[in-house]
Design a protein around this motif. Structure first.
Motif, PDB file in Angstrom:
ATOM      1  N   GLY A 142       0.817  -1.214   0.000  1.00 44.88           N
ATOM      2  CA  GLY A 142       0.000   0.000   0.000  1.00 44.88           C
ATOM      3  C   GLY A 142       0.849   1.263   0.000  1.00 44.88           C
ATOM      4  N   TYR A 143       0.172   2.381  -0.058  1.00 48.12           N
ATOM      5  CA  TYR A 143       0.825   3.674  -0.161  1.00 48.12           C
ATOM      6  C   TYR A 143       1.628   4.013   1.095  1.00 48.12           C
ATOM      7  CZ  TYR A 143       1.399   8.673  -0.907  1.00 48.12           C
ATOM      8  OH  TYR A 143       1.934   9.919  -1.051  1.00 48.12           O
ATOM      9  N   ASN A 144       2.946   4.148   0.944  1.00 44.49           N
ATOM     10  CA  ASN A 144       3.813   4.660   2.011  1.00 44.49           C
ATOM     11  C   ASN A 144       3.781   3.892   3.323  1.00 44.49           C
ATOM     12  OD1 ASN A 144       5.382   6.677   1.137  1.00 44.49           O
ATOM     13  ND2 ASN A 144       4.007   8.346   1.718  1.00 44.49           N
ATOM     14  N   VAL A 157      -6.261   2.239   2.804  1.00 43.63           N
ATOM     15  CA  VAL A 157      -5.036   2.780   2.189  1.00 43.63           C
ATOM     16  C   VAL A 157      -4.997   2.394   0.705  1.00 43.63           C
ATOM     17  CG1 VAL A 157      -2.503   2.667   2.237  1.00 43.63           C
ATOM     18  CG2 VAL A 157      -3.806   2.662   4.379  1.00 43.63           C
ATOM     19  N   PRO A 158      -4.711   3.379  -0.197  1.00 41.34           N
ATOM     20  CA  PRO A 158      -4.642   3.040  -1.622  1.00 41.34           C
ATOM     21  C   PRO A 158      -3.371   2.269  -1.983  1.00 41.34           C
ATOM     22  CG  PRO A 158      -4.203   5.372  -1.282  1.00 41.34           C
ATOM     23  CD  PRO A 158      -4.525   4.804   0.072  1.00 41.34           C
ATOM     24  N   ASN A 269      -0.770  11.176   6.912  1.00 41.45           N
ATOM     25  CA  ASN A 269      -1.314  11.830   5.717  1.00 41.45           C
ATOM     26  C   ASN A 269      -0.261  11.932   4.614  1.00 41.45           C
ATOM     27  OD1 ASN A 269       0.314  13.664   6.870  1.00 41.45           O
ATOM     28  ND2 ASN A 269      -1.241  15.223   7.238  1.00 41.45           N
ATOM     29  N   GLY A 270       0.860  11.186   4.777  1.00 38.38           N
ATOM     30  CA  GLY A 270       1.856  11.158   3.718  1.00 38.38           C
ATOM     31  C   GLY A 270       2.843  12.313   3.802  1.00 38.38           C
ATOM     32  N   ASP A 271       2.704  13.187   4.806  1.00 40.64           N
ATOM     33  CA  ASP A 271       3.603  14.327   4.977  1.00 40.64           C
ATOM     34  C   ASP A 271       5.013  13.810   5.290  1.00 40.64           C
ATOM     35  OD1 ASP A 271       4.870  16.618   5.665  1.00 40.64           O
ATOM     36  OD2 ASP A 271       3.756  16.969   7.517  1.00 40.64           O
TER      37      ASP A 271
END
Ligand SMILES: C[S@@+](CC[C@H](N)C(=O)[O-])C[C@H]1O[C@@H](n2cnc3c(N)ncnc32)[C@H](O)[C@@H]1O
Length: 284
Positions: A142-144, A157-158, A269-271
């Protein structure tokens, strides 16, 4: 099944307390999953702080990705997290997990398995071995490495874009270290701390958006945590983002403070901005 029911089902399998903090110098094992807010970079400082502190059990109320526990490698530990899916994964790793199912870095395959994982949650099979295996796959693909759930407790999660992924299948190397660890799932304040414990406390950062588990961790939880810790007489170390109000809160409760710059991190949040962190120490 709601979060409270998930938590109580996981805790029925918890091991009895016992222990002594290990002084084992083996090369630390790396966390088996990617996890936002991992504190591997704090290990040298933590080792210096606790080197001469007598203790019979290492306690982490917010164990997250296990980077600190795996890094310090205590023989006896009480490790807790509110997220039932990470705790379920660890409890299967503790039993000697090997993953046989296919794992592919492929978008369609990822969304199919994400759906299957959410179907297991809805069917109360969140603590199955299958759920642990799929959780690992989703985490790596998944993403990150985000661990994020919607309001209904479903994983959302994408798919992440990774060139290649080195999926791990055999987790037996973790087993011997984890045998003396008690894993628990729940709110930090339900833990029973006893004489001889040493606490490392790493709550979600003091920022507006935090959602490792459904419900988040707001300012009132930061205050609730410090008030819960104030009752304890054992040595304790907290790390957190050094926001002004966190620094004031820890000062007010007589912590000794030092600061450290965190490496670039992934947050919920991917920050990826680096954060200034505070390390707060009491009773040691
Ligand atoms: C900053 S992370 C811990 C990271 C960990 N120290 C590591 O190095 O990987 C914070 C953790 O607190 C957990 N958490 C959030 N609210 C909680 C609560 N009320 N009680 C216990 N754990 C909670 C989250 O699920 C998350 O895993």
């Amino acid at each position: 099944m709601d979060n409270a029911a998930i938590i109580s089902a996981l805790n029925r399998n918890a091991m009895p307390d016992a222990g002594q903090l290990g002084s084992d110098q083996r090369t630390p094992l790396k966390p088996p999953i990617k996890y936002p807010g991992g504190k591997r970079f704090l290990l040298p400082r933590l080792r210096r702080l606790i080197r001469d502190v007598p203790c019979t059990r290492f306690v982490e109320p917010f164990a997250g990705g296990l980077s600190v526990s795996l890094g310090l490698a205590p023989e006896r530990a009480l490790l807790n997290d509110l997220n039932p899916h990470v705790v379920n994964f660890y409890s299967w790793v503790q039993q000697g997990l090997t993953i046989d199912m296919p794992m592919r870095n492929d978008r369609t395959f990822y969304y199919r398995l994400r759906e299957k994982f959410n179907a297991l949650i809805k069917a109360d099979r969140f603590n199955s071995r299958e759920a642990a295996e799929i959780f690992y796959y989703l985490n790596r693909t998944g993403y990150n490495g985000l661990v994020r759930f919607n309001k209904s407790g479903l994983f959302n999660v994408p798919f992440g874009v990774h060139k290649t992924i080195a999926y791990k299948r055999d987790f037996s190397e973790y087993r011997s270290l984890m045998l003396g660890w008690e894993l628990r799932c729940g709110d930090f304040c339900d833990l029973t701390v006893r004489d001889g414990d040493l606490l490392y406390v790493d709550p979600p950062f003091d920022v507006e958006f935090r959602a490792y588990a459904t419900g988040g961790f707001g300012w009132e939880d930061q205050v609730r945590l410090v008030e819960w810790l104030a009752e304890l007489t054992c040595p304790l170390i907290i790390s957190n983002q050094a926001t002004e109000r966190i620094v004031q809160l820890y000062r007010k409760h007589d912590y000794r403070l030092s600061y450290i710059k965190a490496p670039r991190m992934i947050s919920c949040n991917g920050d990826r901005t680096p954060a200034r962190e505070v390390v707060a120490v009491r009773n040691l």
